[in-house]
Design a protein around this motif. Structure first.
Motif, PDB file in Angstrom:
ATOM      1  N   TYR A 189       3.359   9.717 -64.470  1.00 25.23           N
ATOM      2  CA  TYR A 189       3.514   9.313 -65.864  1.00 25.23           C
ATOM      3  C   TYR A 189       3.006  10.440 -66.749  1.00 25.23           C
ATOM      4  CZ  TYR A 189      -1.541   8.329 -65.740  1.00 25.23           C
ATOM      5  OH  TYR A 189      -2.907   8.439 -65.608  1.00 25.23           O
ATOM      6  N   VAL A 190       3.432  10.421 -68.009  1.00 24.27           N
ATOM      7  CA  VAL A 190       3.002  11.435 -68.978  1.00 24.27           C
ATOM      8  C   VAL A 190       2.043  10.794 -69.962  1.00 24.27           C
ATOM      9  CG1 VAL A 190       3.749  12.965 -70.855  1.00 24.27           C
ATOM     10  CG2 VAL A 190       5.101  12.810 -68.744  1.00 24.27           C
ATOM     11  N   GLU A 191       0.891  11.422 -70.117  1.00 26.95           N
ATOM     12  CA  GLU A 191      -0.120  10.941 -71.047  1.00 26.95           C
ATOM     13  C   GLU A 191      -0.577  12.104 -71.923  1.00 26.95           C
ATOM     14  OE1 GLU A 191      -3.770   8.002 -70.416  1.00 26.95           O
ATOM     15  OE2 GLU A 191      -4.217  10.009 -69.645  1.00 26.95           O
ATOM     16  N   ARG A 192      -0.378  11.945 -73.236  1.00 24.68           N
ATOM     17  CA  ARG A 192      -0.752  12.991 -74.190  1.00 24.68           C
ATOM     18  C   ARG A 192      -0.162  14.344 -73.814  1.00 24.68           C
ATOM     19  NH1 ARG A 192      -7.176  11.481 -75.234  1.00 24.68           N
ATOM     20  NH2 ARG A 192      -6.782   9.354 -76.021  1.00 24.68           N
ATOM     21  N   GLY A 193       1.100  14.312 -73.407  1.00 26.00           N
ATOM     22  CA  GLY A 193       1.811  15.546 -73.117  1.00 26.00           C
ATOM     23  C   GLY A 193       1.555  16.148 -71.756  1.00 26.00           C
ATOM     24  N   THR A 194       0.779  15.485 -70.902  1.00 28.86           N
ATOM     25  CA  THR A 194       0.440  16.028 -69.583  1.00 28.86           C
ATOM     26  C   THR A 194       0.954  15.122 -68.479  1.00 28.86           C
ATOM     27  OG1 THR A 194      -1.557  17.086 -70.464  1.00 28.86           O
ATOM     28  CG2 THR A 194      -1.441  16.777 -68.080  1.00 28.86           C
ATOM     29  N   LEU A 195       1.594  15.713 -67.482  1.00 29.69           N
ATOM     30  CA  LEU A 195       2.060  14.957 -66.321  1.00 29.69           C
ATOM     31  C   LEU A 195       0.872  14.581 -65.458  1.00 29.69           C
ATOM     32  CD1 LEU A 195       4.299  13.886 -64.448  1.00 29.69           C
ATOM     33  CD2 LEU A 195       4.452  16.191 -63.457  1.00 29.69           C
ATOM     34  N   ARG A 196       0.742  13.291 -65.174  1.00 23.59           N
ATOM     35  CA  ARG A 196      -0.373  12.798 -64.373  1.00 23.59           C
ATOM     36  C   ARG A 196       0.160  11.962 -63.212  1.00 23.59           C
ATOM     37  NH1 ARG A 196      -4.773  14.184 -67.121  1.00 23.59           N
ATOM     38  NH2 ARG A 196      -4.732  14.312 -69.410  1.00 23.59           N
ATOM     39  N   ILE A 197      -0.724  11.698 -62.250  1.00 23.99           N
ATOM     40  CA  ILE A 197      -0.341  10.897 -61.087  1.00 23.99           C
ATOM     41  C   ILE A 197      -1.230   9.665 -60.993  1.00 23.99           C
ATOM     42  CG2 ILE A 197       0.523  12.884 -59.793  1.00 23.99           C
ATOM     43  CD1 ILE A 197      -2.144  12.789 -58.194  1.00 23.99           C
ATOM     44  N   ALA A 210      11.140  20.395 -73.438  1.00 16.70           N
ATOM     45  CA  ALA A 210      11.730  20.927 -74.667  1.00 16.70           C
ATOM     46  C   ALA A 210      11.534  22.440 -74.716  1.00 16.70           C
ATOM     47  CB  ALA A 210      11.095  20.257 -75.879  1.00 16.70           C
ATOM     48  N   SER A 211      12.157  23.071 -75.702  1.00 16.33           N
ATOM     49  CA  SER A 211      12.128  24.528 -75.796  1.00 16.33           C
ATOM     50  C   SER A 211      10.749  25.081 -76.132  1.00 16.33           C
ATOM     51  CB  SER A 211      13.146  25.001 -76.836  1.00 16.33           C
ATOM     52  OG  SER A 211      12.852  24.440 -78.101  1.00 16.33           O
ATOM     53  N   ASP A 212       9.816  24.228 -76.557  1.00 17.53           N
ATOM     54  CA  ASP A 212       8.446  24.690 -76.781  1.00 17.53           C
ATOM     55  C   ASP A 212       7.547  24.424 -75.581  1.00 17.53           C
ATOM     56  OD1 ASP A 212       8.203  21.953 -76.897  1.00 17.53           O
ATOM     57  OD2 ASP A 212       7.239  21.880 -78.868  1.00 17.53           O
ATOM     58  N   GLY A 213       8.143  23.976 -74.475  1.00 14.87           N
ATOM     59  CA  GLY A 213       7.411  23.710 -73.252  1.00 14.87           C
ATOM     60  C   GLY A 213       6.830  22.318 -73.144  1.00 14.87           C
ATOM     61  N   SER A 214       6.982  21.499 -74.184  1.00 16.39           N
ATOM     62  CA  SER A 214       6.434  20.141 -74.157  1.00 16.39           C
ATOM     63  C   SER A 214       7.347  19.210 -73.365  1.00 16.39           C
ATOM     64  CB  SER A 214       6.270  19.608 -75.580  1.00 16.39           C
ATOM     65  OG  SER A 214       7.533  19.523 -76.241  1.00 16.39           O
ATOM     66  N   VAL A 215       6.772  18.080 -72.935  1.00 14.67           N
ATOM     67  CA  VAL A 215       7.526  17.090 -72.153  1.00 14.67           C
ATOM     68  C   VAL A 215       8.259  16.140 -73.095  1.00 14.67           C
ATOM     69  CG1 VAL A 215       7.370  15.265 -70.429  1.00 14.67           C
ATOM     70  CG2 VAL A 215       5.811  17.217 -70.319  1.00 14.67           C
ATOM     71  N   LEU A 216       9.512  15.846 -72.762  1.00 13.73           N
ATOM     72  CA  LEU A 216      10.286  14.857 -73.503  1.00 13.73           C
ATOM     73  C   LEU A 216      10.284  13.540 -72.724  1.00 13.73           C
ATOM     74  CD1 LEU A 216      13.400  16.962 -74.623  1.00 13.73           C
ATOM     75  CD2 LEU A 216      11.412  16.340 -75.996  1.00 13.73           C
ATOM     76  N   GLY A 217       9.799  12.476 -73.339  1.00 14.29           N
ATOM     77  CA  GLY A 217       9.830  11.161 -72.706  1.00 14.29           C
ATOM     78  C   GLY A 217       8.907  11.050 -71.510  1.00 14.29           C
ATOM     79  N   GLN A 218       9.218  10.079 -70.653  1.00 14.75           N
ATOM     80  CA  GLN A 218       8.473   9.818 -69.430  1.00 14.75           C
ATOM     81  C   GLN A 218       9.274  10.309 -68.217  1.00 14.75           C
ATOM     82  OE1 GLN A 218       5.377   8.523 -68.824  1.00 14.75           O
ATOM     83  NE2 GLN A 218       4.967   8.554 -71.043  1.00 14.75           N
TER      84      GLN A 218
END
Length: 373
Positions: A189-197, A210-218
């Motif tokens: 899951y993604v929490e505050r922009g970070t992929l977690r397990i 996204a093009s700025d390196g951020s995560v889109l959605g879950q």
């Protein structure tokens, strides 16, 4: 005398365990030459201001995963080649293949792991080199194949960090939206922009950057894992397909054989999807031309128009994926290529644009697929 012998034996055992512990921590990197060539196998449409789908079918091997630097060098070289041909812009959606992130379990291991010829031997080296992590992972393993579960679970935290660093970094470096294939992780899951397990079941999931390196959605979980991995990867139907807004339009991702099922495609259409990305991994030497294996362990597969063995894998993937897309949404299926010990990756990508189907030229090695929207 007896005390002396026991003391000596204890010292020998302690020395052996200390030596083993020291050995497990050593990770010298061997020399490795990598082929950075890639061929443009599909180019359709006319450049405009609507963006493009750019599929990258990399030719990968275990040695590419020894470090993030090696893997980045290869994937960046492919994208640089595409950019030199004018195929990369602010509205480009790059699609990478299924399980490109899953093989990150092999990152940072001993040279012997990359040099053996059988995956069974590589996994034995993984266990020997990480005894504590493997033992703890076995305690929490789930599914019918607990050993396969443990191999992925034991390095899941590192894999998640590597996956986001590598693919988020590539998206930012080239200024594109990037569908990062897929990775198998426990309850990602993604929490505050970070992929977690999490600590539960394993899922095969895809992230979009996204093009700025951020995560889109879950993370988009695979809905219907196929017969090869169903013994340790869980169904993701509790989290249905999502649609994400990108500069090129509204994007949905279907992982692997999820693209065969009209119900998955319809869920994306109901959310006004304009583009569908389909990362795929097809195992087996020359399996692309072999009889279609189907998915006999998936009840929903009984409703498909084709039966196992009726056609080859190529025809089945193209017919099922494109026929399921009744709304004729622009789509692209992208396959991983290469060899991971004795496991070959096969398949050749294809696309659909405005109701017209396109298949790239058959060719060995790494391939680029481009469709202008």
């Amino acid at each position: 005398m007896r005390k002396l012998l026991l003391s000596a034996l204890a010292l020998v055992v302690i020395a052996a365990l200390s030596g083993y512990g020291f050995w497990t921590e050593q990770r010298p990197a061997g020399h490795y030459l990598s082929d950075l060539r890639i061929e443009l196998a599909l180019s359709e449409g006319v450049p405009a201001d609507h963006g493009n789908l750019l599929g990258v079918e990399p030719q990968l091997y275990p040695g590419d995963y020894q470090s993030l630097q090696r893997l980045h060098r290869k994937l960046a070289a492919y994208l640089e080649h595409a950019r030199a041909q004018g195929l990369v812009n602010a509205k480009t959606i790059v699609i990478l293949p299924e399980h490109i992130g899953t093989w990150l379990w092999a990152r940072g291991e001993k040279n012997e792991l990359y040099q053996v010829t059988q995956q069974r031997e590589a996994l034995q080296w993984l266990e020997l080199s990480n005894p504590l992590r493997y033992g703890l992972a076995m305690l929490g393993a789930e599914g019918d194949d607990r050993r396969a579960d443990a191999h992925l679970r034991m390095k899941a935290g590192q894999m998640a960090e590597d996956y986001q660093q590598l693919f988020g970094g590539l998206a930012k470096e080239f200024g594109v939206t990037l569908v990062a294939g897929s990775i198998v992780l426990p309850e990602p899951y993604v929490e505050r922009g970070t992929l977690r397990i999490g600590s539960g079941a394993l899922y095969n999931a895809s992230l979009v950057f996204a093009s700025d390196g951020s995560v889109l959605g879950q993370p988009q979980r695979q809905q219907h894992p196929d017969s090869d991995v169903r013994r340790f990867i869980s169904s993701g139907t509790d989290q249905p397909p999502q649609v994400l807004q990108t500069p090129a339009g509204r994007l949905g991702v279907l992982v692997g054989s999820d693209s065969w099922y009209p119900s998955n495609q319809q869920q994306l259409v109901n959310q006004f999807a304009q583009i569908v990305a389909n990362p795929v991994f097809l195992s087996g030497h020359d399996s692309w031309n072999a009889p279609w294996r189907g998915n006999r362990h998936q009840p929903l597969a009984s409703s498909l128009a084709l039966k196992p063995g009726q056609v080859n894998e190529r025809d089945a993937w193209q017919r099922l994926t494109l026929d399921a897309n009744a709304a004729k949404v622009s789509s692209m299926s992208v396959f991983l290529r290469g060899r991971f010990w004795d496991v070959s990756a096969d398949g050749q990508g294809f696309a659909q644009l405005n109701g017209v189907n396109f298949a790239g030229t058959a060719s060995p090695g790494a391939r680029l697929l481009n469709v202008w929207l």
